[in-house]
Design an enzyme around this catalytic site. Sequence first.
Site, PDB file in Angstrom:
ATOM      1  N   LYS A  91      59.720  67.910  58.348  1.00 46.71           N
ATOM      2  CA  LYS A  91      60.303  67.005  59.158  1.00 46.71           C
ATOM      3  C   LYS A  91      61.676  66.803  58.820  1.00 46.71           C
ATOM      4  O   LYS A  91      61.987  66.394  57.650  1.00 46.71           O
ATOM      5  CB  LYS A  91      59.518  65.752  59.062  1.00 46.71           C
ATOM      6  CG  LYS A  91      60.078  64.788  60.392  1.00 46.71           C
ATOM      7  CD  LYS A  91      59.477  65.062  61.646  1.00 46.71           C
ATOM      8  CE  LYS A  91      60.223  64.265  62.734  1.00 46.71           C
ATOM      9  NZ  LYS A  91      61.766  64.527  62.882  1.00 46.71           N
ATOM     10  N   SER A 120      63.653  59.607  60.049  1.00 49.71           N
ATOM     11  CA  SER A 120      62.572  59.986  60.838  1.00 49.71           C
ATOM     12  C   SER A 120      61.354  60.640  59.873  1.00 49.71           C
ATOM     13  O   SER A 120      60.448  61.318  60.498  1.00 49.71           O
ATOM     14  CB  SER A 120      62.841  61.142  61.955  1.00 49.71           C
ATOM     15  OG  SER A 120      63.354  60.437  62.993  1.00 49.71           O
ATOM     16  N   SER A 159      60.637  64.880  67.553  1.00 53.87           N
ATOM     17  CA  SER A 159      60.876  63.557  66.490  1.00 53.87           C
ATOM     18  C   SER A 159      61.005  62.378  67.496  1.00 53.87           C
ATOM     19  O   SER A 159      61.983  61.479  67.389  1.00 53.87           O
ATOM     20  CB  SER A 159      62.171  63.483  65.948  1.00 53.87           C
ATOM     21  OG  SER A 159      62.328  62.800  64.646  1.00 53.87           O
ATOM     22  N   LYS A 195      58.412  59.407  59.748  1.00 55.19           N
ATOM     23  CA  LYS A 195      57.311  59.711  60.908  1.00 55.19           C
ATOM     24  C   LYS A 195      55.953  60.793  60.123  1.00 55.19           C
ATOM     25  O   LYS A 195      54.881  60.729  60.700  1.00 55.19           O
ATOM     26  CB  LYS A 195      57.694  60.423  61.955  1.00 55.19           C
ATOM     27  CG  LYS A 195      58.878  59.753  62.821  1.00 55.19           C
ATOM     28  CD  LYS A 195      59.341  60.419  63.967  1.00 55.19           C
ATOM     29  CE  LYS A 195      60.116  59.812  64.995  1.00 55.19           C
ATOM     30  NZ  LYS A 195      61.425  59.478  64.547  1.00 55.19           N
TER      31      LYS A 195
END
Length: 387
Positions: free
Chosen positions: A226, A60, A124, A63
């Site tokens: 993140k 993730s 997320s 992202k």
Amino acid sequence: MLPLFRRSLLAAAIAAGLGLDNVASAQSIDTAARQAIITDFDTGTVMMEKNADELMVPSSMSKLMTVFMVFEKLKSGAWKPDDALPVSETAWKRHYKSEGSMMFLPVNSTATVDELLKGVVIQSGNDACSVLAEAHSGSEEAFAEAMTRRARQIGLTRSTFRNASGWPEPDHMMTARDLSVLARHLIADFPDYYPLFSQMEFVFNGIRQGNRNPLLYGTPGADGLKTGHTQAAGFGLTASIKRGDRRIIMVLNGLGSMQQRADESRRLAEWAFREWDRYPLFRAGEVVVPDAPVWMGEARTITLAAKSDLAVTLPRRARADMKVSVVFNGPIPAPIKAGTEIGKVVVTAPGLSALEMPLVAVADVPRLGFGGRLVETIRSFFSGSQR
């Protein structure tokens, strides 16, 4: 050939608060992460790295590139935060039976760009990524291609994207260094939107979810960015921590658990702030050489100034071994135009690459007329010197 002038700027080092005793060279630190890099935001100095250019599954953390693409839309005015985007059946079906993280968007509903960004950054949400991707490029596949192209343009030299969420797909790869570069862009290019990364929780469709970044819960100065986790990649984190006028960016991947990710990221952040510091040396326009000699000019000397701000990031124990010098070919032949680059400041320290900053002339120096040049040539001949 004009002689090479080299002047020690020890006074500048003293003014910056640097000691003069010999000390041990810079020390590094190991980590349990498979890939890692810690950089200073302002100077770009790499404080530690481990397999930073190795291709890895970013999970993730990729992202962040999706967020970058959306931030660009917002900054350009093409999108507004309250624009409503449709949740297509294609986007919904891609994720509703998966075990990945979700924002829990209902099919055939709408959500605003602001809500979707919060769903991506805080929750997320893989489904939020797909909705944004379709609105941006028509399909998630086209969006992934656009992500890859844009990534190359901003310096992510080895990243390839196959989807908007980081869901495991062959060839969806990044490096720790690329993630560090991307984090820097998000902070520097989008100051109005970056605070989103420090929001602790978000409620959507009656479901409250907290930010997964462990550093936001108790690590002073942490304000982004993140986390990531897949079975293939392990646990990862791209983080930013700002204390006073210093900011560091840290990327870790391949850790064994959420707890290890939390513990290791805190340990390395404290190490970076404890063992390293940033030392400002010059500001743009500051006089560095007040009297550089000029040849055949209407003035005998010229002032050289820093073209830009100059600061160095060094291990605290290595700062005393830092050497600052200025190098230029001189005497400098006239005519000279203000702003012309003439020489450079060179900063060296054990274990670190040399850092250079151009010096510029602060004023014009016209060339002497014919009579003046003749007099100067005769004077130089008899004195054996150049002016």
